[in-house]
Each structure stands twice: as structure tokens, then as C-alpha cells.
Design an enzyme around this catalytic site. Sequence first.
Site, PDB file in Angstrom:
ATOM      1  N   LEU A 114       0.876  -1.167   0.000  1.00  0.00           N
ATOM      2  CA  LEU A 114       0.000   0.000   0.000  1.00  0.00           C
ATOM      3  C   LEU A 114       0.910   1.212   0.000  1.00  0.00           C
ATOM      4  O   LEU A 114       1.923   1.234   0.713  1.00  0.00           O
ATOM      5  CB  LEU A 114      -0.889   0.025   1.250  1.00  0.00           C
ATOM      6  CG  LEU A 114      -1.923  -1.096   1.400  1.00  0.00           C
ATOM      7  CD1 LEU A 114      -2.598  -1.007   2.768  1.00  0.00           C
ATOM      8  CD2 LEU A 114      -2.959  -1.028   0.294  1.00  0.00           C
ATOM      9  N   ASP A 115       0.568   2.238  -0.784  1.00  0.00           N
ATOM     10  CA  ASP A 115       1.450   3.404  -0.793  1.00  0.00           C
ATOM     11  C   ASP A 115       1.382   4.127   0.554  1.00  0.00           C
ATOM     12  O   ASP A 115       0.514   3.846   1.392  1.00  0.00           O
ATOM     13  CB  ASP A 115       1.148   4.334  -1.979  1.00  0.00           C
ATOM     14  CG  ASP A 115      -0.209   5.011  -1.888  1.00  0.00           C
ATOM     15  OD1 ASP A 115      -0.657   5.309  -0.766  1.00  0.00           O
ATOM     16  OD2 ASP A 115      -0.819   5.273  -2.939  1.00  0.00           O
ATOM     17  N   ALA A 116       2.298   5.050   0.759  1.00  0.00           N
ATOM     18  CA  ALA A 116       2.420   5.687   2.068  1.00  0.00           C
ATOM     19  C   ALA A 116       1.151   6.444   2.466  1.00  0.00           C
ATOM     20  O   ALA A 116       0.826   6.534   3.657  1.00  0.00           O
ATOM     21  CB  ALA A 116       3.622   6.640   2.086  1.00  0.00           C
ATOM     22  N   ARG A 204      -1.263   1.999  -7.962  1.00  0.00           N
ATOM     23  CA  ARG A 204      -2.120   3.121  -7.556  1.00  0.00           C
ATOM     24  C   ARG A 204      -3.414   3.164  -8.357  1.00  0.00           C
ATOM     25  O   ARG A 204      -3.911   4.235  -8.736  1.00  0.00           O
ATOM     26  CB  ARG A 204      -1.354   4.440  -7.690  1.00  0.00           C
ATOM     27  CG  ARG A 204      -0.115   4.516  -6.813  1.00  0.00           C
ATOM     28  CD  ARG A 204       0.711   5.767  -7.077  1.00  0.00           C
ATOM     29  NE  ARG A 204      -0.014   6.974  -6.706  1.00  0.00           N
ATOM     30  CZ  ARG A 204      -0.018   7.523  -5.488  1.00  0.00           C
ATOM     31  NH1 ARG A 204       0.654   6.941  -4.503  1.00  0.00           N
ATOM     32  NH2 ARG A 204      -0.675   8.626  -5.232  1.00  0.00           N
ATOM     33  N   GLU A 269      -0.887   0.210  -4.000  1.00  0.00           N
ATOM     34  CA  GLU A 269      -2.089   1.039  -4.079  1.00  0.00           C
ATOM     35  C   GLU A 269      -1.941   2.278  -3.187  1.00  0.00           C
ATOM     36  O   GLU A 269      -1.411   2.191  -2.107  1.00  0.00           O
ATOM     37  CB  GLU A 269      -3.309   0.250  -3.616  1.00  0.00           C
ATOM     38  CG  GLU A 269      -4.586   1.046  -3.767  1.00  0.00           C
ATOM     39  CD  GLU A 269      -4.665   1.814  -5.063  1.00  0.00           C
ATOM     40  OE1 GLU A 269      -4.458   3.044  -5.017  1.00  0.00           O
ATOM     41  OE2 GLU A 269      -4.890   1.235  -6.106  1.00  0.00           O
TER      42      GLU A 269
END
Length: 269
Positions: A114-116, A204, A269
Site C-alpha cells: 500500500l502506498d504511504a 495506484r 495502491e
Amino acid sequence: MTDLTPERSTEGVRLQKVLSGAGVASRRVAENYIVDGRVRVNGEVVTELGRRIDPETDLVDVDGTAIQLDTSKRYVVLNKPTGVVSTMKDEHGRPDLRRFTQDWEERLFNVGRLDAETSGLLLLTNDGALAHVLAHPSFGVTKVYIAKVRGKVTGQTVATLTHGIELEDGPISADRARVIDVSGGDGDDATSLVELTLHSGRNRIVRRMMAEVGHPVIDLVRRQFGPLRLGSLPVGRARELTTVEQGALLTLSRGHDTSAEEAQDQETE
């Protein structure tokens, strides 16, 4: 219960002992499962109490749910906070996942990313084989997200998301989409909560899809990954999977195989 059934072999471990050790049930209850025909070994129903198996190579399921016989394997679900990158050691010194694995002596790693700026469900494990399958793009494990987006999302926009849109890296469509809530009326301050279900692992993807239909993401949470649900787990907390969750995950992954090299393309994502 007296075991009157001749043993096939003196090698291996009794099936009821293996089931008990795996946390399925007590040995007595496990014996009842076997006699009732609820247990399969390598796809074959076993009703012999004397049956011995090799826990390292044999596949066992109870009532169709896979059982993990290797008790050294760990499966942990984390509610990842925003501001944390999905890696065990970030070379740029940003907050990473190490702080959430300190309660387990095993070396855990994340399945997918998962993105930050995205929070929510992230699976941590030391089961490389399962991780390779679940992270591989062709496997297409389903993920459910809740996105807070700008603007009032209409039924027409929901239909567009499910029918498909064109992005720079190809067409994409949501498996399911629905509006949960709209606030702020019809003005510029309006926001919507949208639930999106996807099996895509493209980079994303939720943010890009919502931006394409004119509703940029303000906040994004992953609530579900395959059979695993975030539930009431607080942000920043981690817990081991229950036996039921673990069985559902293993059942989902069995029958699918991929090489470690092919599995490197994990989603972000």
C-alpha cells in the site's frame, strides 16, 4: 475411542495428532472428524484412525478448508497507518513496517504493498509460497477499498467505473462499485465515500481510476484482501489470523502456483 484400524505404515504422524497440533480441534474431536469423513488428505477422504501422514508434504483439509500443518508459519494482518511505507527497511529512513513485527520472532514480510498515503489491510507472513501466489498479478486476488473523494459521485459515474475506463496503461473496470455516502451538497465542498472492489494489482489503480472520472481521492483505506477483512482492528495494530481466516486464505491459494521470479510484480495502491 479405541483405535482398532490397522496402520498402513509406522512412518509419519497420526492424522488426528497432526490436526490437533495444527489447532483444528482436540485429538478426540479430530478423531470424530476423521470417522465422519470430514477430512481429506491430498484430495482423498480418509476415515481410518490409524492413517499416518507426512506434514511436510501432504495436503490436508477439513470440510473443504485447507489446514496449515507447518506451525512455524505465521500470518499477521496489519492495519497500516498513513505515512508508513510498505517495506521492512526503507533506505531513505522513512517509517517502515519493522515496528509492527516486533511481537513475532519470525522474520515476516509484506504481501503486496500500500502506498504511504493509503491505510488499511496489509498481510504479513513468513510463508513465501503463499505470498508468491497471492502477490502474483495473474492470481487476481480481490481487494475492497473505501475511498473518500472530491465531488458528488453519481450513479452514472458508478456505471462508468464498472463498465470500464481507459488509463495510460490500458483499460480497467471495477468488479463492483457503490456510493456509501455523500456530504456537502452539490457545491465545491462536496465529498463522497465510494466502495470499490477490484482484482487488479496495477500501481495506484484506485487513485488513478477516481481521478480519471473526475473525483480525486482525498483518503483511501483497504478494508479487505481476499477472504481477510480489516474489521475493528485499530489503525497501527497487528494480530495473527484466526484458524478460520488462515484456512480460508490457504484454501484460496491452493491449486495456484507461480515462480518466485514471476511474483515480483506486486501491487502498490
